[in-house]
Write an enzyme that holds these catalytic residues in place. Structure first.
Site, mmCIF file in Angstrom:
data_model
loop_
_atom_site.group_PDB
_atom_site.id
_atom_site.type_symbol
_atom_site.label_atom_id
_atom_site.label_comp_id
_atom_site.label_asym_id
_atom_site.label_seq_id
_atom_site.Cartn_x
_atom_site.Cartn_y
_atom_site.Cartn_z
ATOM 1 N N SER A 20 0.838 -1.213 0.000
ATOM 2 C CA SER A 20 0.000 0.000 0.000
ATOM 3 C C SER A 20 0.867 1.255 0.000
ATOM 4 C CB SER A 20 -0.888 0.027 1.247
ATOM 5 O OG SER A 20 -1.791 -1.034 1.224
ATOM 6 N N ARG A 24 1.439 4.252 -3.024
ATOM 7 C CA ARG A 24 1.201 5.667 -2.717
ATOM 8 C C ARG A 24 2.446 6.514 -2.943
ATOM 9 N NH1 ARG A 24 -2.444 2.492 -0.397
ATOM 10 N NH2 ARG A 24 -4.403 3.271 0.461
ATOM 11 N N ARG A 124 -14.366 -6.698 -10.357
ATOM 12 C CA ARG A 124 -14.488 -6.094 -9.021
ATOM 13 C C ARG A 124 -15.294 -4.795 -9.073
ATOM 14 N NH1 ARG A 124 -8.707 -6.474 -6.252
ATOM 15 N NH2 ARG A 124 -9.941 -5.738 -4.489
ATOM 16 N N SER A 169 -13.180 1.166 3.444
ATOM 17 C CA SER A 169 -12.216 0.810 2.400
ATOM 18 C C SER A 169 -11.218 1.941 2.208
ATOM 19 C CB SER A 169 -12.954 0.552 1.077
ATOM 20 O OG SER A 169 -12.049 0.661 -0.002
ATOM 21 N N GLN A 171 -9.170 2.080 -0.133
ATOM 22 C CA GLN A 171 -9.083 2.397 -1.570
ATOM 23 C C GLN A 171 -10.125 3.451 -1.931
ATOM 24 O OE1 GLN A 171 -9.248 -1.347 -3.654
ATOM 25 N NE2 GLN A 171 -7.196 -1.926 -2.991
ATOM 26 N N ASP A 323 -6.616 -8.202 4.722
ATOM 27 C CA ASP A 323 -5.863 -9.059 3.797
ATOM 28 C C ASP A 323 -5.257 -10.279 4.487
ATOM 29 O OD1 ASP A 323 -6.478 -7.379 1.739
ATOM 30 O OD2 ASP A 323 -4.599 -6.267 1.812
ATOM 31 N N LYS A 350 -12.612 -9.332 -3.273
ATOM 32 C CA LYS A 350 -11.154 -9.157 -3.387
ATOM 33 C C LYS A 350 -10.690 -9.837 -4.681
ATOM 34 C CE LYS A 350 -10.528 -6.779 0.341
ATOM 35 N NZ LYS A 350 -10.090 -5.391 0.232
ATOM 36 N N ARG A 354 -12.831 -14.533 -1.528
ATOM 37 C CA ARG A 354 -11.980 -15.187 -0.521
ATOM 38 C C ARG A 354 -12.785 -15.932 0.533
ATOM 39 N NH1 ARG A 354 -7.320 -10.498 -0.049
ATOM 40 N NH2 ARG A 354 -6.309 -11.051 -2.009
ATOM 41 N N ARG A 406 -2.963 -14.142 -2.146
ATOM 42 C CA ARG A 406 -3.090 -14.356 -0.699
ATOM 43 C C ARG A 406 -3.624 -15.766 -0.394
ATOM 44 N NH1 ARG A 406 -0.797 -10.100 1.085
ATOM 45 N NH2 ARG A 406 -1.307 -8.051 0.229
HETATM 46 C C1 S3P Z 1 -5.552 -1.436 0.141
HETATM 47 C C2 S3P Z 1 -6.732 -1.462 0.815
HETATM 48 C C3 S3P Z 1 -7.492 -2.696 1.067
HETATM 49 C C4 S3P Z 1 -6.657 -3.944 0.854
HETATM 50 C C5 S3P Z 1 -5.837 -3.857 -0.389
HETATM 51 C C6 S3P Z 1 -4.906 -2.658 -0.353
HETATM 52 C C7 S3P Z 1 -4.899 -0.127 -0.081
HETATM 53 O O1 S3P Z 1 -8.584 -2.720 0.179
HETATM 54 O O2 S3P Z 1 -7.473 -5.082 0.815
HETATM 55 O O3 S3P Z 1 -5.070 -5.029 -0.541
HETATM 56 O O4 S3P Z 1 -3.718 -0.104 -0.461
HETATM 57 O O5 S3P Z 1 -5.553 0.897 0.129
HETATM 58 P P1 S3P Z 1 -9.954 -2.010 0.598
HETATM 59 O O6 S3P Z 1 -9.585 -0.698 1.105
HETATM 60 O O7 S3P Z 1 -10.825 -1.895 -0.594
HETATM 61 O O8 S3P Z 1 -10.537 -2.907 1.660
#
Ligand code: S3P
Length: 448
Positions: A20, A24, A124, A169, A171, A323, A350, A354, A406
């Site tokens: 992550s 970024r 997704r 989330s 993301q 995760d 995911k 999962r 995973r």
């Molecule tokens: C992530 C957020 C998570 C995680 C993903 C990485 C990120 O997803 O499952 O592997 O880097 O912001 P969600 O925020 O959609 O749960």
């Protein structure tokens, strides 16, 4: 890949950089003024997809590859308004983080772009980012009208909004906050539970103006970002990924006579749920040498074989270990008593479903599992016959991880303590987040 049970695992590992945070660092580096130097960057397929997308928008990025901790990435930032229109579609491949965070940035550009992904990513849900971005004034369309990839994004001047996400989330939250950098006023996002906060921390490091904010009415956690600030290139050191460490935490607790030290693991409180769960299950983990790497806390973890018992995992804990749930389920299968996982419906969307994959895999290995609406109850095979030795808790089986990194790594750990041989099909997918996973496993004295 054939996995036999392990007699013991011993040694010291530095797990690769956090996925992550690596994503970024490229994104913020690209829209900052000047160079960003990223130490310990994760060269995995997902992060390479992010690099490729920004290169297509004119960002010069240099890859200097050494051992995990010595990997360096240099991003020559082009400033907030410096990205160029890509000639072709941007390809996020398997990476949800790439597509969702990048969409926030693209929504505020002065050009149009298309983003696509592989078969898994194309299934997704993207409505969760399409809706708030449209509310901010973005033109964003799903080509198939089904709110999935590919997306066409016509960048424009965005408006600041206040948005409450239905899902916890990072993301979604990060997509909106990054779009907020291109808005005409402040943008606030609230979420049901606090998700990982790396975007908030790193934006501040780059000189952004972002603050935590609780919804006064509902008490929900959130953040507010103010636009119009110039981001400046930084030196970033990426902590080791606790999501990658998770496989060796589980293996160290389960495989008899084991003692593993994991160096330099990120233990940000929005990510450390696995440590809390291990402790609730009776796991012997010592957190040593706690220190800060920029704004991110890191530590060394010392893991020793332990007798585990069941626990309950739900609510606010879920986003902090989302995760890690596949490998936590493997630990639960070898623990004494039941473990209930609830509020984990997000696992259905995911890289694979999962929830279904964990249940199928564990049942194949002789574990009784009840499926619930948002999770499962795992009836652990530990205790009685398996005191002091989890080996034999699980039966060897053939596992199809369905291309999900995973799942492949979680069931490799399951194989380490199964009776007979476990075959994990298609393990190439570990390159998504942990290309050297099997090499690192061997370095602990295991012969593949
Ligand atoms: C992530 C957020 C998570 C995680 C993903 C990485 C990120 O997803 O499952 O592997 O880097 O912001 P969600 O925020 O959609 O749960």
């Amino acid at each position: 890949m054939k996995i036999k049970n392990a007699l013991s695992l011993r040694g010291t590992l530095t797990v690769p950089g956090d996925k992550s945070i690596s994503h970024r660092s490229v994104m913020l580096g690209a829209i900052a003024e000047g160079d960003t130097v990223v130490h310990g960057f994760l060269y995995s397929a997902d992060c390479l997809a992010t690099i490729d997308c920004f290169r297509r928008m004119g960002v010069k990025i240099e890859e200097l590859r050494g051992e995990a901790g010595e990997n360096v990435l240099i991003v020559h930032g082009r400033g907030r308004r410096g990205l160029k229109a890509p000639d072709e579609s941007l390809d996020a491949m398997n990476s949800g983080t790439t597509v969702r965070l990048l969409s926030g940035i693209l929504a505020g550009q002065s050009f149009s772009s298309y983003i696509k992904g592989d078969a898994s990513l194309s299934k997704r849900p993207m409505k969760r980012i399409i809706e708030p971005l449209r509310e901010m004034g973005a033109r964003i369309d799903s080509e198939n009208d089904d709110n999935c990839l590919p997306l066409e994004i016509q960048g424009r001047q965005l408006h600041g909004i206040t948005y409450t996400s239905k899902v916890a989330s990072a993301q979604v939250k990060s997509c909106i906050l990054l779009a907020g950098l291109y808005a005409d006023g402040p943008t606030t996002v609230y979420e049901p539970f606090l998700s990982r906060n790396h975007t908030e921390l790193m934006l501040n490091t780059f000189g952004g103006n972002i603050k935590l904010k609780k919804d006064a009415k509902t008490g929900l956690p959130g953040a507010i970002v103010y636009p119009g600030v110039i981001l400046t290139g930084q030196n970033i050191t990426v902590p080791g990924d606790i999501s990658s460490a998770a496989y060796f935490i589980a293996a160290g607790l389960l495989v008899p006579h084991s003692e593993i030290t994991l160096r330099n693991v990120g233990i940000n409180q929005t990510r450390d749920g696995i440590l809390r769960v291990c402790s609730a299950m009776g796991g012997n983990i010592r957190t040593l040498n706690v220190r800060m790497e920029g704004r991110e806390p890191v530590a060394d973890l010392l893991i020793r074989t332990s007798e585990l018992h069941g626990t309950n995992i739900g609510g606010a804990l879920i986003p902090t270990l989302i995760d890690e749930l596949p490998v936590i389920a493997v630990m639960a299968a070898c623990a004494e008593g039941d473990t209930e996982i609830s509020d984990a419906g997000e696992l259905r969307v995911k890289e694979s479903d999962r929830l279904a994959a964990i249940i199928e895999g564990l049942r194949n290995m002789g574990v009784e599992v009840d499926e619930t609406e948002t999770g499962m109850i795992i009836h652990g095979n530990g205790g009685k016959n398996h005191r002091r030795d989890a080996r034999g808790c699980l039966k060897g089986a053939v596992i199809n991880p369905k291309g999900d990194h995973r799942m492949a790594m979680a069931f490799t750990v399951a194989g380490l303590i199964s009776s007979g041989t476990t075959t994990v099909r298609g393990t190439d997918c570990v390159k998504i987040s942990y290309p050297d996973f099997y090499r690192d496993l061997e370095s602990l004295g295991y012969n593949l």
